[in-house]
Structure formats: structure tokens, C-alpha cells
Motif scaffolding. Structure first.
Motif, PDB file in Angstrom:
ATOM      1  N   GLU A 180      12.320 -39.379  -4.189  1.00 12.86           N
ATOM      2  CA  GLU A 180      11.076 -39.619  -4.931  1.00 12.86           C
ATOM      3  C   GLU A 180      11.372 -39.538  -6.428  1.00 12.86           C
ATOM      4  OE1 GLU A 180       7.863 -36.997  -3.784  1.00 12.86           O
ATOM      5  OE2 GLU A 180       7.089 -37.151  -5.834  1.00 12.86           O
ATOM      6  N   VAL A 181      10.923 -40.534  -7.193  1.00 11.50           N
ATOM      7  CA  VAL A 181      11.268 -40.514  -8.619  1.00 11.50           C
ATOM      8  C   VAL A 181      10.089 -40.581  -9.582  1.00 11.50           C
ATOM      9  CG1 VAL A 181      13.649 -41.319  -8.458  1.00 11.50           C
ATOM     10  CG2 VAL A 181      11.800 -42.990  -8.549  1.00 11.50           C
ATOM     11  N   LEU A 182       8.931 -41.098  -9.140  1.00  9.31           N
ATOM     12  CA  LEU A 182       7.797 -41.093 -10.086  1.00  9.31           C
ATOM     13  C   LEU A 182       6.455 -41.315  -9.402  1.00  9.31           C
ATOM     14  CD1 LEU A 182       6.954 -44.342 -10.637  1.00  9.31           C
ATOM     15  CD2 LEU A 182       8.960 -44.239 -12.094  1.00  9.31           C
ATOM     16  N   PHE A 220       6.141 -54.720 -10.163  1.00  6.31           N
ATOM     17  CA  PHE A 220       7.252 -55.494 -10.694  1.00  6.31           C
ATOM     18  C   PHE A 220       7.981 -54.716 -11.792  1.00  6.31           C
ATOM     19  CE2 PHE A 220       8.999 -58.456 -13.842  1.00  6.31           C
ATOM     20  CZ  PHE A 220       9.879 -59.157 -13.040  1.00  6.31           C
ATOM     21  N   ILE A 221       7.171 -54.182 -12.717  1.00  7.63           N
ATOM     22  CA  ILE A 221       7.814 -53.543 -13.871  1.00  7.63           C
ATOM     23  C   ILE A 221       8.597 -52.291 -13.447  1.00  7.63           C
ATOM     24  CG2 ILE A 221       6.053 -51.944 -14.752  1.00  7.63           C
ATOM     25  CD1 ILE A 221       6.588 -53.378 -17.493  1.00  7.63           C
ATOM     26  N   LEU A 222       8.047 -51.553 -12.477  1.00  6.58           N
ATOM     27  CA  LEU A 222       8.748 -50.335 -12.059  1.00  6.58           C
ATOM     28  C   LEU A 222       9.991 -50.653 -11.235  1.00  6.58           C
ATOM     29  CD1 LEU A 222       5.835 -47.834 -11.325  1.00  6.58           C
ATOM     30  CD2 LEU A 222       7.347 -47.934 -13.314  1.00  6.58           C
ATOM     31  N   GLU A 223       9.915 -51.679 -10.433  1.00  7.82           N
ATOM     32  CA  GLU A 223      11.108 -52.075  -9.666  1.00  7.82           C
ATOM     33  C   GLU A 223      12.251 -52.467 -10.600  1.00  7.82           C
ATOM     34  OE1 GLU A 223       9.192 -53.643  -5.463  1.00  7.82           O
ATOM     35  OE2 GLU A 223       9.881 -55.134  -6.924  1.00  7.82           O
ATOM     36  N   GLU A 224      11.905 -53.287 -11.580  1.00  4.57           N
ATOM     37  CA  GLU A 224      12.926 -53.713 -12.546  1.00  4.57           C
ATOM     38  C   GLU A 224      13.508 -52.506 -13.294  1.00  4.57           C
ATOM     39  OE1 GLU A 224      13.952 -57.037 -13.623  1.00  4.57           O
ATOM     40  OE2 GLU A 224      13.222 -57.389 -11.582  1.00  4.57           O
ATOM     41  N   VAL A 260       6.645 -43.316  -5.961  1.00  5.36           N
ATOM     42  CA  VAL A 260       7.689 -44.332  -5.850  1.00  5.36           C
ATOM     43  C   VAL A 260       9.010 -43.665  -5.498  1.00  5.36           C
ATOM     44  CG1 VAL A 260       8.864 -46.199  -7.035  1.00  5.36           C
ATOM     45  CG2 VAL A 260       6.481 -45.723  -7.556  1.00  5.36           C
ATOM     46  N   ASP A 261       9.664 -44.209  -4.500  1.00  2.13           N
ATOM     47  CA  ASP A 261      10.973 -43.700  -4.068  1.00  2.13           C
ATOM     48  C   ASP A 261      12.038 -44.761  -4.325  1.00  2.13           C
ATOM     49  OD1 ASP A 261       9.513 -41.612  -2.965  1.00  2.13           O
ATOM     50  OD2 ASP A 261       9.532 -42.482  -0.950  1.00  2.13           O
ATOM     51  N   ARG A 290      10.552 -48.233  -3.063  1.00  2.89           N
ATOM     52  CA  ARG A 290       9.453 -48.232  -2.088  1.00  2.89           C
ATOM     53  C   ARG A 290       8.241 -47.521  -2.683  1.00  2.89           C
ATOM     54  NH1 ARG A 290      10.372 -44.377   3.294  1.00  2.89           N
ATOM     55  NH2 ARG A 290       9.888 -42.550   2.045  1.00  2.89           N
ATOM     56  N   PHE A 291       7.065 -48.100  -2.473  1.00  3.07           N
ATOM     57  CA  PHE A 291       5.814 -47.504  -2.952  1.00  3.07           C
ATOM     58  C   PHE A 291       5.102 -46.844  -1.781  1.00  3.07           C
ATOM     59  CE2 PHE A 291       5.177 -49.103  -7.337  1.00  3.07           C
ATOM     60  CZ  PHE A 291       6.345 -49.833  -7.446  1.00  3.07           C
ATOM     61  N   ARG A 292       4.787 -45.569  -1.924  1.00  2.00           N
ATOM     62  CA  ARG A 292       4.110 -44.816  -0.864  1.00  2.00           C
ATOM     63  C   ARG A 292       2.712 -44.452  -1.354  1.00  2.00           C
ATOM     64  NH1 ARG A 292       5.389 -39.908  -0.758  1.00  2.00           N
ATOM     65  NH2 ARG A 292       7.239 -40.135  -2.053  1.00  2.00           N
ATOM     66  N   PRO A 293       1.675 -44.709  -0.563  1.00  2.00           N
ATOM     67  CA  PRO A 293       0.328 -44.332  -0.989  1.00  2.00           C
ATOM     68  C   PRO A 293       0.273 -42.833  -1.252  1.00  2.00           C
ATOM     69  CG  PRO A 293       0.252 -45.605   1.049  1.00  2.00           C
ATOM     70  CD  PRO A 293       1.690 -45.324   0.768  1.00  2.00           C
ATOM     71  N   SER A 294      -0.430 -42.454  -2.328  1.00  2.00           N
ATOM     72  CA  SER A 294      -0.489 -41.043  -2.683  1.00  2.00           C
ATOM     73  C   SER A 294      -1.807 -40.772  -3.395  1.00  2.00           C
ATOM     74  CB  SER A 294       0.702 -40.706  -3.576  1.00  2.00           C
ATOM     75  OG  SER A 294       0.708 -39.331  -3.882  1.00  2.00           O
TER      76      SER A 294
END
Ligand code: DAH
Length: 340
Positions: A283-285, A224-228, A255-256, A240-244
Motif C-alpha cells: 500500500e503506498v497512498l 491515470f496520473i497516479l499510475e504514471e 492505492v497499492d 491497483r486501486f482498492r475502495p476505501s
């Protein structure tokens, strides 16, 4: 001193301007001057008289040069005096010349991110640039000789310390010095042995860490916090969250955001372009739930928490559409001047 010499000195002393003085210097010492003509006679002088002849000429020349130099100093002093008398300085005048610099895009982006998290009550922590192996690697579940260390090769000091490769060691420092709940961000410079279009040996990161009692913090809170946050930074984007994998979080995700360069305004979809390698995503973080091994290393029990880390230059490049990361460190006024 003969009559001629006296007259020459008089001429110099009666000069009223630099131009006059320069004319006289040319007249008295230049190629066509009397003294130059005298020097030319050296060839015809008998050998045993040459020395005295030359000494005499050199003395005359030195005297003239000295007199000209003195006069020059005097005229300059008068000119300065006149200028000071005639120019008035209005110390109350407001400086409308807006040539006063600008925030560097990296500082701008960093401040924007810090301000966002400050409003959510995150505290700002910092750590030293020269770290020890424990904080930078070991306590973050990166044991010695672990292959994942290779991804973050850096600069070591002779005593076994190193320039920190990420801001994650500030997580360790904070947890060792404080009790949960913890809610921090840690901005700062980091170092790696990299240099190409998208990597520089020094760059800037922001770390985030939130820890509280067990079961209070979940992946849903992180998401939630990262989306916001990402929508605050980049506007109306999909996240979008990608398993890593990161050694210090489990589970981990990259996170993309949907690509802001090829977004179709009508459908809101990103169609793919060169910047996003035709995937439609950037990809941003990196982030995840803090790994139990990290809690063990700092002596925490019965807690849960999440962490995230991002490169500020990457954000600045995306926000300002800058193509080459290295240009952020070139100090080129043509780029930086655009940020006024
Ligand atoms: N430290 C990582 C790096 O520099 C970034 C990172 C990823 C930080 C995941 C985190 C995290 O706190 O949870 O590549």
C-alpha cells in the motif's frame, strides 16, 4: 631569593622545547623534587614554626609554577609562529576530499516527487505546522467528536490549535485563497501520537489537489496520473486501486503497487514475501474525488476534483529498502553515509 631559586628560574627560562619544560617541571615540582622533600619535613617541624615554614614553601612552589606556566605560553606562541611561517595555504587548491555530506533519503525522495509533479505544472503550496481545528479536521468533513478523528490523534496547544496531522489542511487553505482551476502539491511535516517500527511522531507527507469546472475532472484522470507517477517512482510495477474511506473524498481509494521485493523477473509477478505480508501488494497512498462537504466548507460550487496524499518516508523506505522507519531519524552516519 636565594641562589638555588635563581638557578631554578634560570633553568626554566632557558628551556627551548615543551619536552624540556616538562622534564624540568617534574624535576622541580615532582614527587622526587627538592621542594617535595621540604614539604615532607613538615612533620618534624615544631608546631609554632609550622605556619611560617609552610607559607614559605607554598610561596616558592607558586613562583616556580608561575614561571613554568609563563614559559609554556611563550613556547606555544613560538611553535604557532613557526608553524604559520612554514606552512603555506594554497587557497586555489580544489578540495578533493568528498566528505561533503549527502541528501537525506527523505529529502531525496521528496525532491524526486516534487520534480515529477512540477513538470506536470503542479504548483507547490505550503501551510503552517500549527493548524487550527477547522483546517485540519472540520472543513475536511471530520466534524468534532467524529470517530475518524481518533485515527489521527496529535499534539494540541492550549488555545485549541494542533500540530497538523496531515498535509490535507493545505487543500483548505489553498481553496479558501484561490479560485479554481487549482493544481497543487503540498509537501511538509506532519505529526501524530505514534511510535513504532513504521510510525514516528513526526513524518513527512505530500498532498495533491486538482480542481476544475464540474465534469472536467474525473476518477479516470486521478487513476491515470497516479499510475504514471508510481511507475516513475518504482519502475515497472502494477498499480491497483482498492475502495476505501477518507472523510474528505468520495469515492475514496487506497492505492497499492505490486511488491518490488518479491517480483519474479521472468513472469513479472510478485509472489509474496515478508515485506508485503505475502499478499504481493504494497500500500503506498490514499486518494479520491473531493467530497462535496469539503466544497461546501470552502464555498466552492460547480467544480469537480481529486486529491491524494502519501507518506514520503514510506516511499523512501521502499526505494532504498530500509526496514525500520525510525532509522530515518537516527542521524546514524552508517546509514546516511550510503547516500553520497
Ligand atoms: N490525509 C490522509 C492521511 O493522512 C491521506 C490522504 C488520503 C490524503 C486521501 C488525501 C486523500 O488527499 O484524498 O491519512
Amino acid at each position: 631569593m636565594n641562589q638555588d631559586q635563581k638557578e631554578e628560574l634560570n633553568k626554566i627560562n632557558s628551556c627551548k622545547s615543551m619536552e624540556d619544560l616538562n622534564d624540568i617541571r617534574v624535576e622541580l615540582l615532582g614527587k622526587k623534587s627538592k621542594i617535595s622533600a621540604e614539604f615532607a619535613k613538615m612533620k618534624t617541624i615544631e608546631n609554632h614554626l609550622k605556619k611560617e615554614f609552610a607559607a614559605n614553601l607554598n610561596k616558592q612552589k607558586a613562583e616556580l609554577s608561575k614561571a613554568i606556566e609563563n614559559k609554556k605560553v611563550e613556547l606555544e606562541a613560538i611553535a604557532l609562529e613557526n608553524e604559520l611561517k612554514s606552512s603555506k595555504i594554497d587557497v586555489t587548491r580544489f578540495n578533493t576530499d568528498d566528505n561533503i555530506g549527502a541528501h537525506h533519503p527523505v529529502s531525496y525522495t521528496m525532491n524526486k516527487i516534487i520534480r515529477y509533479f512540477e513538470k506536470l505544472n503542479f504548483k507547490i503550496e505550503s501551510g503552517p505546522l500549527v493548524e487550527n481545528d477547522f483546517n485540519n479536521f472540520e472543513a475536511l468533513n471530520l466534524p468534532k467528536f467524529h470517530p475518524a478523528r481518533d485515527m489521527q490523534d496529535t499534539f494540541y496547544t492550549k488555545d485549541g490549535n494542533l500540530l497538523r496531522t496531515h498535509t490535507s489542511p493545505v487543500q483548505i487553505r489553498t481553496m479558501m485563497n484561490q479560485k479554481p482551476p487549482i493544481k497543487i502539491i503540498a509537501p511538509g511535516n506532519v505529526f501524530r501520537r505514534d511510535f513504532d517500527l513504521t510510525h514516528t511522531p513526526m513524518f513527512t507527507q505530500i498532498e495533491g489537489l486538482v480542481i476544475d469546472d464540474e465534469d472536467k475532472i474525473s476518477f479516470a484522470n486521478l487513476k491515470f496520473i497516479l499510475e504514471e507517477f508510481l511507475q516513475h517512482m518504482f519502475g515497472d510495477v502494477e498499480v491497483r486501486f482498492r475502495p476505501s474511506f477518507f472523510p474528505f473524498t468520495e469515492p475514496s481509494a487506497e492505492v497499492d503497487i505490486s511488491c518490488i521485493f518479491c517480483k519474479d523477473e521472468k513472469s513479472g509477478k510478485s509472489t509474496g514475501c515478508r515485506v508485503c505480508s505475502h499478499t504481493g501488494w504494497l500500500e503506498v497512498l490514499g486518494c479520491g474525488m473531493v467530497d462535496v462537504n469539503v466544497y461546501k466548507a470552502v464555498g466552492y460550487e460547480g467544480v469537480s476534483g481529486y486529491a491524494f496524499g502519501l507518506g514520503i518516508e514510506r516511499f523512501a523506505m521502499l526505494l532504498h529498502k530500509i526496514g525500520d522507519l525510525r532509522s530515518l531519524f537516527d542521524s546514524d552516519i552508517r546509514l546516511l553515509g550510503q547516500f553520497k
